[in-house]
Motif scaffolding. Structure first.
Motif, PDB file in Angstrom:
ATOM      1  N   ALA A 155       0.836  -1.197   0.000  1.00 12.44           N
ATOM      2  CA  ALA A 155       0.000   0.000   0.000  1.00 12.44           C
ATOM      3  C   ALA A 155       0.867   1.241   0.000  1.00 12.44           C
ATOM      4  CB  ALA A 155      -0.923   0.003   1.216  1.00 12.44           C
ATOM      5  N   ALA A 156       0.593   2.109  -0.972  1.00 13.03           N
ATOM      6  CA  ALA A 156       1.135   3.456  -0.893  1.00 13.03           C
ATOM      7  C   ALA A 156       0.427   4.168   0.244  1.00 13.03           C
ATOM      8  CB  ALA A 156       0.906   4.181  -2.225  1.00 13.03           C
ATOM      9  N   PRO A 157       0.951   5.264   0.764  1.00 12.04           N
ATOM     10  CA  PRO A 157       0.313   5.929   1.901  1.00 12.04           C
ATOM     11  C   PRO A 157      -1.128   6.331   1.594  1.00 12.04           C
ATOM     12  CG  PRO A 157       2.531   6.777   1.588  1.00 12.04           C
ATOM     13  CD  PRO A 157       2.246   5.909   0.405  1.00 12.04           C
ATOM     14  N   TYR A 158      -1.985   6.174   2.583  1.00 10.45           N
ATOM     15  CA  TYR A 158      -3.369   6.628   2.449  1.00 10.45           C
ATOM     16  C   TYR A 158      -3.787   7.235   3.781  1.00 10.45           C
ATOM     17  CZ  TYR A 158      -4.316   2.067   4.654  1.00 10.45           C
ATOM     18  OH  TYR A 158      -4.318   0.985   5.484  1.00 10.45           O
ATOM     19  N   TRP A 159      -4.725   8.184   3.702  1.00 13.85           N
ATOM     20  CA  TRP A 159      -5.084   8.976   4.883  1.00 13.85           C
ATOM     21  C   TRP A 159      -5.956   8.188   5.852  1.00 13.85           C
ATOM     22  CZ3 TRP A 159      -2.089  12.755   5.624  1.00 13.85           C
ATOM     23  CH2 TRP A 159      -1.677  13.609   4.596  1.00 13.85           C
ATOM     24  N   ILE A 160      -5.608   8.336   7.110  1.00 12.92           N
ATOM     25  CA  ILE A 160      -6.524   7.969   8.190  1.00 12.92           C
ATOM     26  C   ILE A 160      -7.199   9.238   8.700  1.00 12.92           C
ATOM     27  CG2 ILE A 160      -6.716   7.000  10.503  1.00 12.92           C
ATOM     28  CD1 ILE A 160      -4.357   5.202   9.837  1.00 12.92           C
ATOM     29  N   THR A 161      -6.377  10.239   8.993  1.00  5.50           N
ATOM     30  CA  THR A 161      -6.896  11.568   9.347  1.00  5.50           C
ATOM     31  C   THR A 161      -6.012  12.601   8.674  1.00  5.50           C
ATOM     32  OG1 THR A 161      -7.629  10.762  11.514  1.00  5.50           O
ATOM     33  CG2 THR A 161      -7.490  13.152  11.210  1.00  5.50           C
ATOM     34  N   ALA A 162      -6.565  13.263   7.660  1.00 11.18           N
ATOM     35  CA  ALA A 162      -5.806  14.321   6.993  1.00 11.18           C
ATOM     36  C   ALA A 162      -5.938  15.604   7.800  1.00 11.18           C
ATOM     37  CB  ALA A 162      -6.324  14.532   5.570  1.00 11.18           C
ATOM     38  N   PRO A 163      -4.906  16.427   7.826  1.00 12.27           N
ATOM     39  CA  PRO A 163      -4.993  17.679   8.601  1.00 12.27           C
ATOM     40  C   PRO A 163      -6.050  18.599   8.000  1.00 12.27           C
ATOM     41  CG  PRO A 163      -3.011  17.649   7.250  1.00 12.27           C
ATOM     42  CD  PRO A 163      -3.597  16.297   7.134  1.00 12.27           C
ATOM     43  N   ARG A 164      -6.783  19.304   8.880  1.00  8.66           N
ATOM     44  CA  ARG A 164      -7.823  20.221   8.436  1.00  8.66           C
ATOM     45  C   ARG A 164      -7.479  21.644   8.848  1.00  8.66           C
ATOM     46  NH1 ARG A 164     -13.508  17.319  10.040  1.00  8.66           N
ATOM     47  NH2 ARG A 164     -12.842  15.134   9.805  1.00  8.66           N
ATOM     48  N   ASN A 165      -8.013  22.588   8.090  1.00  7.73           N
ATOM     49  CA  ASN A 165      -7.766  23.998   8.382  1.00  7.73           C
ATOM     50  C   ASN A 165      -8.299  24.365   9.768  1.00  7.73           C
ATOM     51  OD1 ASN A 165      -6.677  24.332   5.821  1.00  7.73           O
ATOM     52  ND2 ASN A 165      -8.664  24.850   4.931  1.00  7.73           N
ATOM     53  N   LEU A 166      -7.554  25.255  10.438  1.00  2.27           N
ATOM     54  CA  LEU A 166      -7.945  25.734  11.764  1.00  2.27           C
ATOM     55  C   LEU A 166      -8.202  27.234  11.700  1.00  2.27           C
ATOM     56  CD1 LEU A 166      -5.587  24.073  14.403  1.00  2.27           C
ATOM     57  CD2 LEU A 166      -8.059  23.797  14.188  1.00  2.27           C
ATOM     58  N   VAL A 167      -9.370  27.653  12.201  1.00  2.00           N
ATOM     59  CA  VAL A 167      -9.646  29.083  12.369  1.00  2.00           C
ATOM     60  C   VAL A 167      -9.798  29.316  13.866  1.00  2.00           C
ATOM     61  CG1 VAL A 167     -11.174  30.994  11.807  1.00  2.00           C
ATOM     62  CG2 VAL A 167     -10.781  29.185  10.121  1.00  2.00           C
ATOM     63  N   LEU A 168      -8.865  30.073  14.445  1.00  2.00           N
ATOM     64  CA  LEU A 168      -8.819  30.280  15.893  1.00  2.00           C
ATOM     65  C   LEU A 168      -8.921  31.768  16.227  1.00  2.00           C
ATOM     66  CD1 LEU A 168      -5.851  27.873  16.755  1.00  2.00           C
ATOM     67  CD2 LEU A 168      -8.302  27.389  16.952  1.00  2.00           C
ATOM     68  N   SER A 169      -9.388  31.987  17.413  1.00  2.00           N
ATOM     69  CA  SER A 169      -9.386  33.358  17.940  1.00  2.00           C
ATOM     70  C   SER A 169      -8.100  33.563  18.735  1.00  2.00           C
ATOM     71  CB  SER A 169     -10.584  33.575  18.863  1.00  2.00           C
ATOM     72  OG  SER A 169     -11.791  33.379  18.149  1.00  2.00           O
ATOM     73  N   LEU A 204       1.936  11.221   0.169  1.00  2.00           N
ATOM     74  CA  LEU A 204       0.775  12.092   0.271  1.00  2.00           C
ATOM     75  C   LEU A 204       1.249  13.438   0.790  1.00  2.00           C
ATOM     76  CD1 LEU A 204      -1.869   9.762   1.972  1.00  2.00           C
ATOM     77  CD2 LEU A 204      -1.814  10.463  -0.422  1.00  2.00           C
ATOM     78  N   LEU A 205       0.696  14.524   0.255  1.00  2.00           N
ATOM     79  CA  LEU A 205       1.020  15.864   0.715  1.00  2.00           C
ATOM     80  C   LEU A 205      -0.285  16.606   0.932  1.00  2.00           C
ATOM     81  CD1 LEU A 205       3.194  18.079   1.263  1.00  2.00           C
ATOM     82  CD2 LEU A 205       2.858  18.792  -1.104  1.00  2.00           C
ATOM     83  N   ALA A 206      -0.459  17.167   2.144  1.00  2.00           N
ATOM     84  CA  ALA A 206      -1.675  17.923   2.446  1.00  2.00           C
ATOM     85  C   ALA A 206      -1.307  19.265   3.031  1.00  2.00           C
ATOM     86  CB  ALA A 206      -2.563  17.142   3.407  1.00  2.00           C
ATOM     87  N   ASN A 207      -1.997  20.312   2.581  1.00  2.00           N
ATOM     88  CA  ASN A 207      -1.858  21.650   3.134  1.00  2.00           C
ATOM     89  C   ASN A 207      -2.995  21.886   4.122  1.00  2.00           C
ATOM     90  OD1 ASN A 207       0.287  23.319   1.457  1.00  2.00           O
ATOM     91  ND2 ASN A 207      -0.826  22.034  -0.005  1.00  2.00           N
ATOM     92  N   ALA A 208      -2.692  22.474   5.261  1.00  2.00           N
ATOM     93  CA  ALA A 208      -3.715  22.880   6.226  1.00  2.00           C
ATOM     94  C   ALA A 208      -3.240  24.158   6.886  1.00  2.00           C
ATOM     95  CB  ALA A 208      -3.950  21.787   7.268  1.00  2.00           C
ATOM     96  N   PHE A 209      -4.117  25.172   6.857  1.00  2.00           N
ATOM     97  CA  PHE A 209      -3.653  26.440   7.424  1.00  2.00           C
ATOM     98  C   PHE A 209      -4.198  26.641   8.834  1.00  2.00           C
ATOM     99  CE2 PHE A 209      -7.379  27.919   4.833  1.00  2.00           C
ATOM    100  CZ  PHE A 209      -8.192  28.327   5.879  1.00  2.00           C
ATOM    101  N   VAL A 210      -3.516  27.471   9.569  1.00  2.00           N
ATOM    102  CA  VAL A 210      -3.971  27.976  10.864  1.00  2.00           C
ATOM    103  C   VAL A 210      -4.201  29.469  10.669  1.00  2.00           C
ATOM    104  CG1 VAL A 210      -3.397  28.366  13.279  1.00  2.00           C
ATOM    105  CG2 VAL A 210      -2.717  26.232  12.163  1.00  2.00           C
ATOM    106  N   ASN A 211      -5.457  29.891  10.808  1.00  2.00           N
ATOM    107  CA  ASN A 211      -5.826  31.284  10.558  1.00  2.00           C
ATOM    108  C   ASN A 211      -6.370  31.861  11.856  1.00  2.00           C
ATOM    109  OD1 ASN A 211      -6.151  33.606   9.109  1.00  2.00           O
ATOM    110  ND2 ASN A 211      -8.111  33.005   8.179  1.00  2.00           N
ATOM    111  N   VAL A 212      -5.654  32.828  12.405  1.00  2.00           N
ATOM    112  CA  VAL A 212      -6.039  33.443  13.678  1.00  2.00           C
ATOM    113  C   VAL A 212      -6.742  34.751  13.355  1.00  2.00           C
ATOM    114  CG1 VAL A 212      -5.248  34.285  15.903  1.00  2.00           C
ATOM    115  CG2 VAL A 212      -4.063  32.367  14.810  1.00  2.00           C
ATOM    116  N   LEU A 213      -8.041  34.839  13.730  1.00  2.00           N
ATOM    117  CA  LEU A 213      -8.873  35.995  13.390  1.00  2.00           C
ATOM    118  C   LEU A 213      -9.460  36.610  14.646  1.00  2.00           C
ATOM    119  CD1 LEU A 213     -10.888  34.524  10.381  1.00  2.00           C
ATOM    120  CD2 LEU A 213      -8.956  36.098  10.260  1.00  2.00           C
ATOM    121  N   ALA A 214      -9.655  37.926  14.616  1.00  2.00           N
ATOM    122  CA  ALA A 214     -10.371  38.662  15.664  1.00  2.00           C
ATOM    123  C   ALA A 214     -11.466  39.446  14.966  1.00  2.00           C
ATOM    124  CB  ALA A 214      -9.423  39.576  16.421  1.00  2.00           C
ATOM    125  N   GLU A 215     -12.737  38.982  15.075  1.00  2.00           N
ATOM    126  CA  GLU A 215     -13.846  39.569  14.329  1.00  2.00           C
ATOM    127  C   GLU A 215     -15.037  39.776  15.254  1.00  2.00           C
ATOM    128  OE1 GLU A 215     -14.018  40.501  11.170  1.00  2.00           O
ATOM    129  OE2 GLU A 215     -11.956  39.886  10.683  1.00  2.00           O
TER     130      GLU A 215
END
Length: 1302
Positions: free
Chosen positions: A354-368, A436-447
């Motif tokens: 098996a080539a690599p396969y996702w169990i849990t892919a990283p997800r984008n984070l929006v934090l305060s 496998l290559l996955a991008n996931a951002f961490v976005n810190v917002l004050a709204e």
């Protein structure tokens, strides 16, 4: 936490994929919100990791990303920066990272092979693409090789190797012949996975020289062909024959016959093999065996079962295919080849990696700011993959440090993040089979809080059902949500409400008192906001009278009711179903407002009928069963018109509508099909009833539209198939209120009757269209295209108004508006009219005439200026008349002709002119008032044409050899006559036309004597005149030269010493047959001397056998042929002995079919024989009387007259057969031999002639004798064109008339 909401596909490109992680914020997918929030880059589109390109086309490497602000793009190639500005062949699309490498303008794809990676960057981070490996596709040619023919013994196995060239990607292999037809494959012959062609055993039919392997390279759309392979299969019989021919009788020889063989595996070889496949791919295992008979393949998995739903067998079960394989599919797979002689097997050990396969892919984070979060990257594979992290595309070990970040293997933990913590992280999971290559951002917002649900949104629900009121929100930190009822109500709490994390308020059981305004408030540390929504609770829809179970007799009528009650603000729709399906498409099913009626019920109408009531908020239904039974005997039914309806009632009176209801009268055994509603206007037309509308017979109420200021009464008439009922009693009267007129007069026109006025007319409003008392009209007008004010006048209820003192023919804008005591009608539309017309002022100029031919001319003119027309231009009139005929130089009464050409035309055609004439014409312009002045007269002349036919043609003074022709000149010479053309030709006894003779006669002649003609001959004449243009139409006549009566008398009564003189017309004609089953009665007519001895010859039609001959006793003119075969066609002819052996023409008859009982032969009956003898005696007496009457005309010496004139056209009789020289044997239908006249070119032309026997007789009843004489009256029909063929006829001559009695 808020529930994620969906957006339309059209906004997908604007959507940020922001998901919840731990305590992270959930960003609603609202496009307006997303446009305002900052966002790190996200890769949205990229090329595949292994990218094979067409070397003939431009290379496009995709890299699309989004972010706020929009990201910039850069590329690496083979691990180093790729500076696209230094390569003229490489460009990047605007606002995109996609590269376009220009190959079609000089670039080479091989030069751009390599590994490419894209980086998208903005102020909040950098995202990277996969490593994209670019390789050009390759389709190399086959290596040249010398292929030896394959000589194989019948029954042996054979493998034809393909060995295709190595391409990128690998080619698709198939085998075909020279005709590009795929070679048939079967359990015996099949293609392996490697492309080779396997024969389990060869047969003689496998012999051929065109086994061709083809390799198709799909990427470049090319096909490569291997050289043809030849296969020769030797059968045992042919091999034995070859051996026998080379050995002596004492030798022991003979090849062994084809022997059966147990299976042997051709591929794979050996007893075991191994196979490695990757998880998720398709596993293909193959076993191909040799043997005779052809082996059958079977597959098993040792220690387990083949996976269900994922296992398939291909290539006649030689290939085992398992899709979407997983590690559980590893194991030993055995293929078994078996025939009647034994079996062979092979075991394939399969390992699934098996080539690599996702169990849990990283997800984008929006934090305060100050919140915690986690990025998790978990993958699996075989072998287990290695996990590594990058930050903004840089390995995290060398990336700038962030105190809020901590890496723990496959997890990054964030604590107390700040806005500077925003970044894009990459997780790379790799092993030897891939990554496998996955991008996931961490976005810190004050709204501050935002509410995304539209303000004052309306929610409608049915009472006693749940109500969900949305309050979609966003803010960072996450806002708190509170609900209030009313603008200043208290906060909602308690068990009667449910508060969802996404802000939605749920009222589990909404009641009527739940209706009202609800306020949602969102607040966090940065602010507060609120929004109001409206809730309406509606009454439920109910069926208050449901359809009931019905039993109906066949051919009867049944109705199901479905009366409903619903909320007044909802519009229900009712649908009827039969057995949970649509109603049959049958006009017997009538759907009313609240019922279903079935007419003329049949057995197939049995079933369950359901009434479904739908509104926008709810749906209810009810069902009933219909049972159809046979109808008992009933007495005769009396059908009659229906009784009139009664109890008319008006309800729901409004200004413009009222509801009328009634009770139907007895339908009198014929169902009511419809009701007709009529009304009476007691105010305007008392006592007069008008048609209002009609409704189906199942309906007893109707909503009627009303007009203002009408005193209505209504009555209803019922209609069935028998007729209309008497009208019902009138309803009560209902007077509607007055109102302004709804409409204005129609058909408004402005047409002047005099040059200085404008007459405005319109169609007045009728009856109740006035909508009130005091109907008048406001008439307004103003000159068009002139800056004038409207002039208006109010007139009484009339339909015309005249405006005086207007300029001649100018356009006016006109409008007429209705008004009454209550006010005006709506503003009317404007129409364009014109003041009165006057006669045109000028004539057309530059009139030119172009003569096209002798009867047609074209006239041209210039148009007149429109301002001089002084009216609506209707066209031009051309007056033309003949001044004189140039051939006669005479004038006559002038008769002018007029042609009108509509519209603004500048030319016209003048047809029907007379040739060779002088004409004059002029042209005038025409408007609605009349004609203008004429143009100066234009003189023109027509050229000569062909003349009409001569006015008459008379043929007089017939003699033995001459005829006199007289004629009149053409009524219309149409030019100067140059000559006359006379054509004539003889008509022989068989109605054939002889040679055509043509004579040209000077134009000043009016008669001609034709000499040297054949005596007693019919001639047909064609006569026409000529001008220099050509010949005109012809006139035809026929005439006969007379017979030498003296010679005819000598023939009939020969003098002493003239015994050898032969009769002139010895012949047999009119042979008729009357056939029975075994005999036929033959009769004929004879012309010639007495005492002839007759005989009858006959034979089978179409047979080459000799004629059978029967002698006729005496001089009878009938004979009975006996002993004939039933149902057979016979030919027959009659001859006379002693008269040079002449015979009649052949006749064909057919005997009747064989009958079951013997019929009486009428020809053997005495009475029939006596009757025939009497008929023969009567004919003989008539013949003698005719000869006697003929002899009273006197005699003259025929021989002397012939010697004196020596006319070459009158030929002597032949001494050998006694016939005239111009004829051959009687009835032989050959053309004339002597005395014929033919044109100089010796041709006979077939012209357009339809002359037939019918043209000269009385319809189809006209008959001819054999000598061409006509029995009946000469019809004198108009002749057609001359015909030099065989279709003509002959008018009676004195001799022929006599002969017709024979």
């Amino acid at each position: 936490m808020m529930k994620e909401m969906s957006v339309s596909a059209s906004k997908a490109s604007l959507v940020l994929f922001l998901c919840q992680m731990i305590s992270a914020l959930d960003v609603p997918l609202d496009s307006k919100l997303l446009e305002e929030l900052s966002q790190p880059p996200t890769i949205t589109q990229q090329s595949p990791k292994d990218y094979i390109v067409d070397p003939r086309e431009n290379i496009v490497i995709q890299c699309e990303a989004k972010g706020k602000p929009p990201p910039s793009f850069s590329w690496t190639r083979n691990g180093t920066h790729f500076d696209i500005d230094k390569d003229a062949q490489v460009t990047m699309k605007p606002n995109s990272g996609t590269l376009v490498i220009n190959i079609m303008n000089g670039g080479k794809a091989e030069a751009y092979e390599g590994v490419y990676q894209c980086t998208a960057r903005n102020e909040r981070g950098a995202a990277i693409s996969n490593n994209i490996v670019i390789r050009p596709s390759r389709s190399p040619l086959w290596t040249k090789e010398k292929l030896e023919p394959n000589h194989v013994r019948e029954g042996d196995s054979l493998v034809l190797h393909c060995r295709p060239p190595v391409g990128l990607p690998p080619p698709i292999i198939f085998w075909m012949d020279n005709a590009f037809q795929r070679l048939p494959q079967s359990e015996r012959v099949s293609q392996g996975l490697n492309g080779d062609l396997y024969f389990s055993n060869v047969q003689p039919e496998d012999t051929r020289e065109d086994y061709i392997c083809y390799a198709r390279f799909n990427h470049t759309q090319t096909i490569q062909q291997k050289q043809p392979i030849s296969v020769k299969v030797f059968s045992m019989d042919s091999l034995n024959d070859t051996i026998a021919a080379n050995l002596s009788d004492t030798d022991i020889f003979g090849a062994k016959p084809v022997t059966e063989r147990q299976p042997v595996l051709l591929t794979p070889t050996g007893s075991t093999s191994t196979k490695v496949e990757l998880r998720g791919n398709v596993l293909l295992l193959e076993c191909i065996a040799a043997g005779l008979p052809t082996p059958v393949i079977r597959w098993i998995k040792e220690g387990g079962e083949l996976p269900a739903n994922r296992t398939f067998f291909e290539n006649f079960k030689k290939t085992l295919k398992i899709i979407d394989v997983s590690e559980a599919d590893s194991g030993n797979y055995k293929c078994i080849a078996r025939n009647i002689l034994g079996s062979a097997h092979h075991v394939i050990s399969v390992t699934v990696k098996a080539a690599p396969y996702w169990i849990t892919a990283p997800r984008n984070l929006v934090l305060s700011p100050g919140e915690d979060g986690t990025l998790i990257c978990r993958a699996n594979g075989n072998p287990k993959p290695n996990i590594s992290w990058l930050a903004n595309g840089v390995p995290i070990a060398i990336a700038p440090e962030d105190p809020s970040r901590k890496v723990d293997g496959d997890t990054i933990i964030f604590s107390h993040v700040q806005e500077r913590s925003s970044a894009v992280y990459q997780c790379n999971a790799s092993n030897e089979y891939g990554y496998l290559l996955a991008n996931a951002f961490v976005n810190v917002l004050a709204e501050p809080p935002r509410i995304l649900t539209p303000a004052n949104k309306l929610y409608q629900v049915i009472a006693d059902s749940p109500a969900l009121l949305d309050c979609a929100y966003f803010g960072s930190p996450k806002p708190e949500i509170e609900w209030f009822k009313g603008v200043k109500g208290s906060i909602l709490r308690g068990n009667e409400y449910v508060f969802h994390d996404n802000g939605t308020l749920e009222i589990p059981v909404a009641q009527k008192d739940s209706t009202g305004t609800y306020t949602c408030v969102a607040r966090n540390a940065l602010g507060k906001i609120q929004n109001e929504v409206q809730l309406e609770v509606k009454d439920p829809t109910m069926i208050i009278k449901q359809p009931e179970y019905k039993v109906i007799q066949r051919y009867g009528q049944v109705s199901f009711e479905c009366i409903i009650k619903h909320d007044s603000t909802l519009s229900p729709t009712i649908i009827w179903l039969k057995d949970n399906d649509e109603l049959p498409d049958d006009e017997r099913f009538l759907v009313g407002k609240d019922n279903l009626t079935i007419m003329n019920v049949t057995d197939k109408d049995d079933g369950t009928y359901t009434c479904i009531v739908n509104t926008t908020l709810d749906s209810v239904s009810a069902s009933a069963v219909l049972t159809v039974v046979a109808a008992p005997p009933t007495p005769a039914i009396i059908y009659a018109r229906p009784n009139p309806p009664f109890d008319l009632e008006l309800t729901g009176q409004l200004e413009r509508s009222v509801e009328l209801s009634w009770i139907p009268g007895d339908e009198n055994n014929s169902p009511i099909t419809n009701f007709v509603i009529e009304y009476e206007d007691g105010l305007h037309e008392p006592g007069v009833w008008h048609y209002q509308t009609e409704v189906p017979g199942t309906q007893t109420t109707v909503q009627l539209k009303l007009s203002p200021y009408v005193n209505y009464s209504f009555r209803v008439i019922a209609v069935n198939e028998i007729g209309r009922s008497q009208p019902s009693e009138p309803s009560e009267q209902y007077l509607t209120k007055s109102a302004n007129p709804d409409e204005n007069p129609s058909n408004v026109q402005g047409i002047g009757s005099e040059p200085d006025n404008l007459v405005i007319t319109w169609e007045s409003l009728k009856g109740f269209q006035s909508n009130g008392p005091g109907l008048q009209y406001k008439v307004s007008w103003r000159q068009k295209d002139v800056d004038d004010e409207w002039t208006s006048v109010i007139v009484a209820n009339v339909s015309k108004y005249i405006v005086s003192g207007t300029p001649t023919f100018v356009p006016y804008e006109i409008k007429v508006q209705a008004l009454n005591d209550l006010g005006y009608a709506p503003e009317p539309s404007e129409v364009i009219g014109h003041s009165g017309e006057d006669l045109p002022m000028v004539a057309p100029g530059n009139v030119q005439v172009h003569v096209i031919n002798s009867t047609l001319a074209k006239v041209h003119w210039d148009t007149v200026p429109l301002k001089t027309v002084r009216g609506h231009l209707q066209g031009y009139k051309v007056y033309y008349w003949k001044v004189q005929n140039l051939s006669r130089r005479s004038r006559r009464h002038v008769e002018k002709k007029i042609l009108t050409f509509r519209g603004n035309k500048t030319f016209g055609m003048l047809p029907g002119l007379e040739p060779y004439s002088s004409y004059k014409l002029n042209v005038r312009v025409v408007n609605g008032k009349g004609e203008g002045p004429a143009s100066p007269d234009k003189v023109f002349k027509t050229p000569e044409g062909v003349p009409s036919s001569p006015s008459f043609l008379r043929i007089t003074n017939p003699t033995l050899d001459s005829l006199t022709l007289e004629w009149g000149s053409p009524t219309h010479p149409n030019g100067v006559l140059t000559s006359y053309i006379l054509k004539f030709q003889p008509i022989n006894n068989t109605h054939e036309l002889g040679p055509l003779v043509e004579i040209r006669i000077p134009a000043n002649e009016s008669s001609l004597i034709l000499k040297n003609l054949n005596y007693s001959t019919r001639y047909k004449f064609y006569f026409n005149a000529q001008t220099s243009v050509g010949s005109g139409s012809q006139i035809t006549e026929e005439a006969i030269t007379i017979m030498d009566e003296g010679k005819m008398a000598d023939i009939l009564h020969p003098a002493i010493g003239a015994g050898k003189v032969q009769p002139l017309y010895p012949r047999i004609r009119n042979v008729t047959t009357a056939a029975a089953e075994t005999y036929a009665n033959i009769s004929w007519e004879y012309e010639g001397p007495d005492h002839a001895n007759f005989y009858v010859e006959y034979g089978v039609a179409g047979s080459k056998e000799d004629w059978k001959k029967e002698i006729v006793n005496g001089s009878r003119s009938f004979f009975v042929l006996k002993g004939l075969t039933p149902g057979t066609a016979y030919k027959v002819r009659v001859g006379a002995e002693g008269l040079s052996g002449f015979r009649s023409s052949e006749d064909v008859f057919e005997t009747g079919p064989a009958m079951a009982s013997r019929q009486v032969d009428i020809a053997t009956q005495g009475w029939f024989i006596g009757l025939m003898c009497a008929v023969a005696l009567l004919i003989l007496i008539l013949l003698i009387v005719c000869f006697i009457r003929r002899n009273k005309g006197g005699k003259y010496p025929v021989k002397e007259k012939e010697d004196a004139h020596a006319d070459p056209e009158i030929q002597p009789m032949k001494e050998d057969d006694g016939t005239f020289g111009e004829y051959s044997d009687a009835e032989d239908h050959k053309p004339l031999k002597k005395g014929s006249r033919t044109p100089s070119d010796r041709t006979v032309k077939k012209e357009d002639s339809d002359d037939s026997l019918v043209d000269y007789g009385e319809g189809v009843n006209g008959q001819f004798n054999e000598d061409g004489s006509f029995i009946g009256q000469y019809s004198g029909k108009k002749e057609k064109e001359p015909a030099e063929g065989n279709e003509s006829s002959e008018a009676p001559s004195p001799v022929n008339a006599m002969n017709s009695f024979v």
